[in-house]
Design an enzyme around this catalytic site. Structure first.
Site, PDB file in Angstrom:
ATOM      1  N   GLU A  35       0.875  -1.166   0.000  1.00 28.93           N
ATOM      2  CA  GLU A  35       0.000   0.000   0.000  1.00 28.93           C
ATOM      3  C   GLU A  35       0.917   1.222   0.000  1.00 28.93           C
ATOM      4  OE1 GLU A  35      -2.797   0.123   3.248  1.00 28.93           O
ATOM      5  OE2 GLU A  35      -3.409   2.150   2.682  1.00 28.93           O
ATOM      6  N   ARG A 260       5.289 -12.925   9.529  1.00 24.17           N
ATOM      7  CA  ARG A 260       5.963 -11.678   9.208  1.00 24.17           C
ATOM      8  C   ARG A 260       7.276 -11.578   9.994  1.00 24.17           C
ATOM      9  NH1 ARG A 260       2.102  -7.845   9.052  1.00 24.17           N
ATOM     10  NH2 ARG A 260       3.458  -6.060   9.252  1.00 24.17           N
ATOM     11  N   LYS A 270       4.148   0.613   9.749  1.00 26.53           N
ATOM     12  CA  LYS A 270       4.292   1.862   9.008  1.00 26.53           C
ATOM     13  C   LYS A 270       3.709   3.038   9.776  1.00 26.53           C
ATOM     14  CE  LYS A 270       2.850   0.129   4.996  1.00 26.53           C
ATOM     15  NZ  LYS A 270       2.520  -0.023   3.583  1.00 26.53           N
TER      16      LYS A 270
HETATM   17  P1  ATP Z   1       1.569  -2.001   8.054  1.00 25.15           P
HETATM   18  O1  ATP Z   1       0.638  -2.953   8.734  1.00 25.15           O
HETATM   19  O2  ATP Z   1       2.743  -1.586   8.865  1.00 25.15           O
HETATM   20  O3  ATP Z   1       0.886  -0.870   7.350  1.00 25.15           O
HETATM   21  P2  ATP Z   1       1.415  -3.663   5.823  1.00 25.15           P
HETATM   22  O4  ATP Z   1       1.700  -5.074   6.001  1.00 25.15           O
HETATM   23  O5  ATP Z   1      -0.014  -3.289   5.786  1.00 25.15           O
HETATM   24  O6  ATP Z   1       2.206  -2.853   6.904  1.00 25.15           O
HETATM   25  P3  ATP Z   1       1.732  -3.352   3.043  1.00 25.15           P
HETATM   26  O7  ATP Z   1       2.204  -2.192   2.273  1.00 25.15           O
HETATM   27  O8  ATP Z   1       0.314  -3.732   2.901  1.00 25.15           O
HETATM   28  O9  ATP Z   1       2.088  -3.063   4.543  1.00 25.15           O
HETATM   29  O10 ATP Z   1       2.659  -4.604   2.790  1.00 25.15           O
HETATM   30  C1  ATP Z   1       2.933  -5.123   1.525  1.00 25.15           C
HETATM   31  C2  ATP Z   1       3.328  -6.543   1.649  1.00 25.15           C
HETATM   32  O11 ATP Z   1       4.435  -6.685   2.510  1.00 25.15           O
HETATM   33  C3  ATP Z   1       2.206  -7.382   2.222  1.00 25.15           C
HETATM   34  O12 ATP Z   1       2.041  -8.501   1.395  1.00 25.15           O
HETATM   35  C4  ATP Z   1       2.679  -7.773   3.572  1.00 25.15           C
HETATM   36  O13 ATP Z   1       2.263  -9.063   3.857  1.00 25.15           O
HETATM   37  C5  ATP Z   1       4.196  -7.692   3.454  1.00 25.15           C
HETATM   38  N1  ATP Z   1       4.777  -7.319   4.737  1.00 25.15           N
HETATM   39  C6  ATP Z   1       4.567  -6.195   5.439  1.00 25.15           C
HETATM   40  N2  ATP Z   1       5.236  -6.218   6.601  1.00 25.15           N
HETATM   41  C7  ATP Z   1       5.910  -7.394   6.644  1.00 25.15           C
HETATM   42  C8  ATP Z   1       6.789  -8.024   7.589  1.00 25.15           C
HETATM   43  N3  ATP Z   1       7.112  -7.439   8.741  1.00 25.15           N
HETATM   44  N4  ATP Z   1       7.288  -9.243   7.278  1.00 25.15           N
HETATM   45  C9  ATP Z   1       6.976  -9.831   6.118  1.00 25.15           C
HETATM   46  N5  ATP Z   1       6.165  -9.305   5.194  1.00 25.15           N
HETATM   47  C10 ATP Z   1       5.623  -8.099   5.445  1.00 25.15           C
HETATM   48 MG    MG Z   2      -1.424  -3.808   4.330  1.00 21.43          MG
END
Ligand code: ATP
Ligand code: MG
Length: 560
Positions: A35, A260, A270
């Site tokens: 995102e 994760r 984030k």
């Molecule tokens: P946040 O919850 O901090 O906003 P997010 O997971 O929603 O982070 P996205 O931009 O949606 O952030 O993430 C893109 C991809 O990265 C998703 O497929 C997510 O599963 C993966 N991802 C995000 N954080 C992690 C992590 N700590 N370890 C592994 N994969 C991750």
């Molecule tokens: Mg997300």
């Protein structure tokens, strides 16, 4: 087994089995779907390496898809940084760059399909009312009073939602599933909400926006993804992912969840990283203390080091927290091979070699990288006055101090043996000069008579030294595990006040004059350093990437 004869992780095993059985006609299509509401961090790198890695290993494709369904938090700046970071990590999406917002019309049409099938309805409850009527884990929720609206009424209201007739939050479109389902996600989840906001790509065309659970499977379906790999939190969303695709009867990828990445001494959400940036706890998303890819790049991490780390931690089904020291271990392993050695004195004190000819400058051979013969040698200037590290001298040295002290002989790396004869102090008692003599017979660093010295010091020729600043970093937080921050405390209360120390009076050898921004070096005995992006107009600024000591190796040996 993979090409290195290692056991496949469970995700790759699924992909390998599917290729074998021909489940997807041999196709492998994965995606990385960020995102665009922040910069990428090391957790994302795990997902990137997994998705792009699988595509590469199995001869498939990996899409870079921006999941831009939330106009209030998304910006072009984030889109640009994400592309830059994925590329820098060494991956290539080729032609496969997509935006969820390009599918808004298709998603809308599919929503109409569901309404027509009696599987979705317009609900007038507020967000708060919907939450209150969802029930509890042990109690069913209550049906919305709008649940049994006719298809015609729903079609009419949904269209008017789209046309902007209703204010934000006044209506939603909900899937009609089961308010008594043990899985909360199936209790009539929201598919669309009304948000009158300008979208970074579609402008004001839409004022209804799809929710993640509704949108994500559709995006995967449009792109004919085979394996939709996401993190463990989405495991109990999978029944909903499957439900939407099954009800619509459209192409249906397989969702697979993995754990994760969490790292000690840092935060990865984030939302939290944005707070650190907005409230100026750090200098920006690319502050070298941040766990962001851009911060790590500026700190001096190489893409190889990050990829090696991701390979080492592998993927599994259990959430755990990885020791930051392991990340640094992978970094050191890589930098040890790839970075050239130079000499830099971070906290200098002057040494005057009294028996060395006044105006003479000679050039000595130095090895650029003992790990890499191809890196060759360079010449370093030597003259009567040099700088050494203040810590490498002690006036009243204890027994175990083997470096320079009055009367002691030590080696200057690549140069000569010197012996301290006297010191000069200012009125406050600080040492301003150390006087020595040198033995011309020891040129290159060895005594022809075979006598030994107990230490070798790095140094820089005073006449030719360049001034530099070194920014020394420590963990951003003092607390190892920030997920268990006590109730009533906020994560920022654990920020480490000593995470940045600036040394502004460093002296480095002239070879570094042409050092490029972001180039990586090993300062002999002092650690790995990288030229900071603030370096310009002849002002050299270095970030300490890592110390030389490997905490991870120590942990492995002592078991703690
Ligand atoms: P946040 O919850 O901090 O906003 P997010 O997971 O929603 O982070 P996205 O931009 O949606 O952030 O993430 C893109 C991809 O990265 C998703 O497929 C997510 O599963 C993966 N991802 C995000 N954080 C992690 C992590 N700590 N370890 C592994 N994969 C991750
Ligand atoms: Mg997300």
């Amino acid at each position: 087994m993979n090409e290195n004869n290692q056991k496949l992780d469970f995700v790759r095993q699924i992909v390998a089995d599917d290729c074998q059985s021909g489940k997807w006609d041999g196709r492998v299509v994965t995606r990385f779907p960020p995102e665009p509401n922040g910069y990428l961090h090391i957790g994302h790198a795990k997902s990137i390496c997994l998705n792009f890695g699988i595509a590469k290993e199995f001869g498939g494709k990996c899409h870079l898809r921006f999941d831009d369904t939330n106009p209030e938090k998304e910006e072009q700046e984030y889109v640009d940084s994400i592309k830059e970071d994925v590329r820098w990590l060494g991956w290539d999406w080729g032609d496969n760059l997509f935006f969820a917002s390009d599918y808004f019309q298709q998603m809308y049409d599919w929503a109409i399909d569901l309404i027509k099938k009696g599987k979705a309805y317009v609900c007038d409850l507020t967000g708060e009312e919907i939450r209150q009527t969802r029930g509890t884990p042990t109690q069913a929720g209550n049906d919305s009073p709008y649940r049994n609206r006719s298809v015609e009424e729903n079609l009419d209201l949904f269209e008017r939602m789209k046309n902007g007739e209703f204010p934000d939050g006044s209506k939603t479109l909900r899937a009609k599933i089961d308010m008594a389902s043990p899985n909360f996600n199936l209790r009539d989840p929201i598919m669309y909400r009304i948000v009158h906001a300008t979208h970074h790509r579609t402008g004001d065309k839409w004022c209804i926006y799809p929710m993640y659970d509704w949108a994500h499977g559709l995006e995967d379906s449009v792109e004919k993804i085979t394996h939709s790999i996401c993190t463990l939190e989405f495991e109990n969303h999978r029944p909903l992912y499957d439900w939407f695709l099954d009800q619509l009867g459209i192409y249906h990828p397989q969702q697979i969840e993995f754990a994760r990445l969490n790292l000690t001494y840092t935060v990865m959400s984030k939302r939290k990283l944005l707070k650190l940036v907005q409230e100026k706890y750090v200098s920006g998303w690319d502050d070298p203390r941040m766990p962001t890819i851009s911060g790590m790049r500026r700190r001096g991490f190489s893409p190889e080091a990050i990829r090696n780390f991701c390979e080492k931690i592998s993927v599994n089904k259990f959430n755990s927290t990885v020791d930051f020291a392991l990340l640094q271990h992978c970094l050191r392993e890589e930098l040890n091979k790839s970075s050239a050695r130079v000499m830099a004195v971070l906290n200098p004190v002057k040494v005057v070699i009294d028996n060395y000819p006044q105006d003479q400058v000679e050039y000595l051979d130095a090895i650029n990288n003992p790990e890499d013969p191809a890196a060759g040698t360079r010449q370093i200037p030597f003259s009567r006055e040099i700088y050494i590290e203040r810590d490498d001298f002690m006036e009243d040295a204890p027994k175990k101090f083997f470096r320079l002290t009055p009367g002691r002989e030590v080696r200057l790396r690549y140069a000569y043996f010197i012996t301290c004869t006297s010191i000069v102090k200012d009125s406050a008692g600080n040492i301003t000069e150390i006087h020595c003599t040198y033995d011309p017979a020891t040129k290159g660093g060895d005594a022809p008579d075979g006598r030994k010295v107990k230490s070798t010091l790095h140094w820089v020729c005073a006449k030719n030294a360049l001034d530099a600043e070194a920014r020394m970093y420590d963990h951003l937080f003092t607390k190892e595990n920030l997920d268990d921050v006590a109730e009533g405390k906020y994560f920022t209360e654990y920020l480490n006040p000593n995470s940045l120390t600036t040394l502004s009076n460093c002296k480095v050898e002239p070879y570094l004059k042409e050092a490029k921004v972001l180039s990586r070096w090993q300062f002999e005995r002092m650690g790995y350093f990288c030229v900071d992006t603030d370096s310009k107009d002849g002002k050299l600024i270095f970030n300490r990437t890592a110390t030389l000591r490997d905490e991870w190796a120590k942990i492995q040996q002592t078991g703690k």
